[in-house]
Design an enzyme around this catalytic site. Structure first.
Site, PDB file in Angstrom:
ATOM      1  CD  GLU A 257      79.226  33.460  64.140  1.00  0.00           C
ATOM      2  OE1 GLU A 257      80.292  33.576  64.603  1.00  0.00           O
ATOM      3  OE2 GLU A 257      78.440  34.776  63.872  1.00  0.00           O
TER       4      GLU A 257
ATOM      5  CD  GLU B 135      77.135  38.790  68.411  1.00  0.00           C
ATOM      6  OE1 GLU B 135      78.010  38.391  68.032  1.00  0.00           O
ATOM      7  OE2 GLU B 135      76.097  38.838  67.548  1.00  0.00           O
TER       8      GLU B 135
END
Length: 765
Positions: A370, A640
């Site tokens: 990502e 996260e």
């Protein structure tokens, strides 16, 4: 540790510097003149040998690439910058760098060699193993301008006289890593091709150069239950490993990178998804060699090392590894320490989350497939970022990319640079267009950025206005309060906030920031128009989402936080809403339930409405979900998810579980501004800490706090402690500024107010 400045002093090479003048480009874009291996895609090497017949006074190299480049002159790197030319939308903006290379050149024979890797231009970037985001072929452009001691000049340009070929870098990829075969040498015996690319997208470098910073030796070597040899560097960082190896010709060493070990103590990479994140080195002799990558980076704390000889694994023996942190060369500006070690570790984690993800652009995460510039993460963290480091130029460059990728209808793309096909317009994400310019103006007094970004700010507010009916924005796709609390017990306590309710709040917030920007820029004719729009937005919100008893529709912490922080409610309704918020927090056992959009403002709202004690209870909470839960699980960066590692030691879903994701670190803003008490006025003559407010809020059983901040005006210090039943505070105010000092008693009440100019002061209450 080897900070960037020490590295530069020892090596004599410097990072890219700001452009001193417009380049009169004569150079030609080069491509390789041979058929490449289209699968492995070895790095492409371009070489020019030339003779300097006179003594050189100055030499300046201008260079860029479609791909990542590394320039060497006479076997030495031309710069301390890495991963150049950085990441922009290459079809619109491609940076070139300028280097003073005088010390690298000699009178007589010289060799200029440039290696080019796939990088972000055509390598594996983002999701789903996709490459060729910007093109299928790499290219290189460089121009070396020489001035001799007799005053004459000469220019070496990339042109048909160059040669191309291959070398030891056999493949390189942002996501997958790099392969270096030391049995291969640079062999440029092939012609080059001239590419018709032109200079239209070229801009002088605006990036803070990516440079080497801290170094780490393994704190221990682990043999896992699966018999893997694993190095633990003690810190989750972003960069790579420099390793000394000694073996036999043909030995292959594979280094894999991971953030965590699993509950059994084995090496864990499932959360990297498709990213291989590997470094592979092939030895050429039994002499000691030093290897490190060139055109990739890794997010890791742990690294496994596998040694293959004659197709068989052997026990790794003769190696010496050093982890090197890479990040944009930002000046550290803020420090925050206190009497609570867990809070200090949290601050450490916030800083390292920023270091690892401020790598030319603000990435969401640095390790999996990502590593994108998600705009929502950046906007919620931007004020915290400006305390820890000087990020003005970092954001200035990236916000130009935000505007460049903004869609014709005003929607801001979800990621910048945009590689997701133009998708955008999500509340809380696209508001980066208004939030970051305003925060940089407040922190640094950067009126130029505010002026430059103002059309982008207007376009974003215009997008919301065009997609609203009767001032109610209830259309389109929105991420919502991303990763808010989900009950592990399926007991119906999930904290789900209506996405359009959130959208209406951010519609108001961006409109308010646009009004503030218009005032700051003297655009008085636009202020009244947007003030009328803001009034309509808030009235539409109240009509749609507030009950007769003052509850907001979703009845979540985030719903109340956004309504209160953005003044969506009439004055008479706010105290009641704040009580509903506090009651909600208590119903979860003094735990937060907010996600990416509610968390940054949660403690600010509590303090604003007289519930600083509740804010402290959330900050000090150390069971899931909380800021300190990851700290208690050994985190060295921000996660996260609130429960990336669950209470039983298992992991959250592999599809989305980064252990270096700075968004929840936005609590740092509250720590600096409320616990430490440092803030700046937002008036035109007060921004950038020209007019300072100091108002600490003691609590949470903290007995001392030390805050130091290097503002544009100079160093500001706020050191407070509680001793002998008194609140004691030492303050330093820089020259040319004024400050309002608010000194509380030990209970955070009965403030004494004094106005001071520059100087060092002691206060008691």
């Amino acid at each position: 540790m080897l900070p960037a400045l020490m590295f530069m002093a020892l090596t004599g090479i410097q990072p890219a510097r700001g452009q001193t003048g417009k380049v009169q480009w004569q150079a030609k874009w080069l491509r390789i003149g041979y058929r490449e291996d289209s699968i492995a895609r070895p790095a492409q090497y371009f070489q020019k040998r030339f003779v300097a017949y006179k003594k050189i006074k100055t030499a300046t190299l201008y260079i860029t690439a479609q791909g990542l480049y590394e320039a060497n002159i006479n076997g030495k790197r031309a710069s301390a910058s890495y991963l150049t030319p950085g990441w922009t939308d290459y079809n619109k903006r491609l940076q070139y760098q300028e280097y003073n290379v005088t010390e690298l050149l000699e009178k007589g024979d010289n060799n200029l060699t440039v290696a080019v890797g796939d990088g972000w231009f055509r390598g594996y970037v983002g999701f789903d193993n996709i490459r060729n985001r910007y093109g299928t072929q790499s290219a290189m452009l460089c121009q070396l301008e020489l001035t001799f001691t007799d005053g004459s000049r000469s220019t070496i340009i990339s042109d048909e006289s160059w040669k191309s070929g291959e070398g030891p870098i056999r493949s390189s990829s942002i996501n997958n890593g790099e392969v270096i075969d030391a049995t291969k040498t640079v062999n440029c015996d092939q012609p080059v091709k001239i590419a018709d690319i032109g200079y239209g997208t070229l801009i002088p470098t605006e990036s803070n150069a990516i440079t080497k910073h801290e170094t780490f030796k393994p704190i221990k070597i682990i043999t896992t239950p699966l018999k893997e040899t694993v190095m633990d560097f003690g810190q989750n960082l972003v960069g790579w490993i420099s390793i000394k190896l000694k073996g036999q010709t043909g030995d292959t060493i594979r280094i894999r990178h991971a953030e965590v070990l699993d509950k059994a103590g084995n090496f864990y990479t499932a959360n990297l998804r498709n990213a291989q994140a590997m470094a592979t080195y092939i030895l050429k002799s039994n002499e000691e060699m030093i290897f490190e990558p060139h055109f990739t980076y890794y997010g890791f704390r742990y690294a496994s090392i596998e040694w293959i000889r004659d197709k068989k694994a052997i026990i790794p023996a003769d190696y010496d590894a050093t982890a090197i942190a890479l990040y944009s060369n930002m000046k550290p500006t803020g420090t925050f320490t206190c009497s609570n070690p867990d809070i200090n570790q949290l601050q450490h984690n916030i800083v390292w989350g920023q270091k690892g993800n401020f790598l030319d652009i603000p990435t969401d995460c640095p390790q999996r497939d990502e590593r994108l510039g998600w705009v929502g993460d950046a906007q919620v963290f931007s004020r915290t970022a400006a305390f820890n480091f000087d990020v003005n130029s970092f954001f200035s460059k990236w916000m130009k990319d935000v505007a460049a990728d903004q869609q014709p209808d005003g929607a801001v793309t979800h990621v910048v640079p945009d590689i997701l096909g133009g998708f955008g317009g999500s509340a809380g994400w696209s508001d980066v267009a208004t939030v970051v310019p305003w925060n940089m103006y407040v922190a640094y007094g950067d009126k130029a950025m505010l002026e430059r970004q103002y059309p982008s700010m207007k376009a974003w507010v215009g997008f919301m206005e065009k997609n609203s009916t009767n001032s109610l924005w209830n259309k389109g796709f929105h991420f919502g309060d991303w990763l808010s609390y989900r009950s592990p017990d399926d007991d119906g306590s999930d904290a789900i906030t209506d996405k359009y309710e959130i959208a209406q709040c951010f519609y108001a917030y961006s409109t308010e920031l646009l009004i503030k920007a218009a005032r700051a820029l003297g655009k008085t004719d636009e202020v009244s128009r947007y003030e009328a729009l803001l009034k309509n937005i808030k009235e539409a919100y109240f009509k749609e989402y507030v009950t007769a008893n003052g509850r907001v529709m979703s009845n979540t912490q985030t719903a109340y936080v956004l309504a209160l922080n953005f003044d969506m409610l009439p004055e008479a309704n706010r105290a009641t809403a704040a009580k509903f918020l506090v009651n909600n927090i208590k119903s979860y056992g003094n735990h937060l339930t907010t996600g990416f959009l509610g968390t940054p403002y949660l403690c600010h709202v509590l303090s604003r409405f007289g519930y600083t004690d509740v804010a402290y209870s959330l900050l000090l909470q150390d069971t899931y979900p909380s800021w300190l839960y990851p700290v208690k699980r050994g985190a060295t960066t921000i996660w996260e998810r609130w429960d990336g590692i669950k209470r039983d030691g298992s992991f959250q879903t592999v599809t989305m579980n980064s252990f270096n994701h700075y968004a929840y670190g936005a609590i740092g803003d509250w720590m600096y501004r409320v616990i430490g008490g440092l803030d700046t006025e937002e008036s035109p003559d007060g921004v950038g800490y020209k007019k300072i407010t100091i108002k600490p809020h003691p609590g949470g059983k903290l007995t001392w706090v030390n805050l130091d901040y290097e503002s544009r005006q100079g160093k500001i210090s706020v050191h407070w402690k509680i001793a002998n039943n008194k609140f004691l505070m030492d303050v330093t105010i820089p020259k040319g500024t004024t400050a309002q000092i608010n000194t509380p008693d030990i209970n955070g009440a009965n403030y004494k107010i004094q106005n001071v100019s520059s100087g060092t002061y002691h206060f008691e209450n």
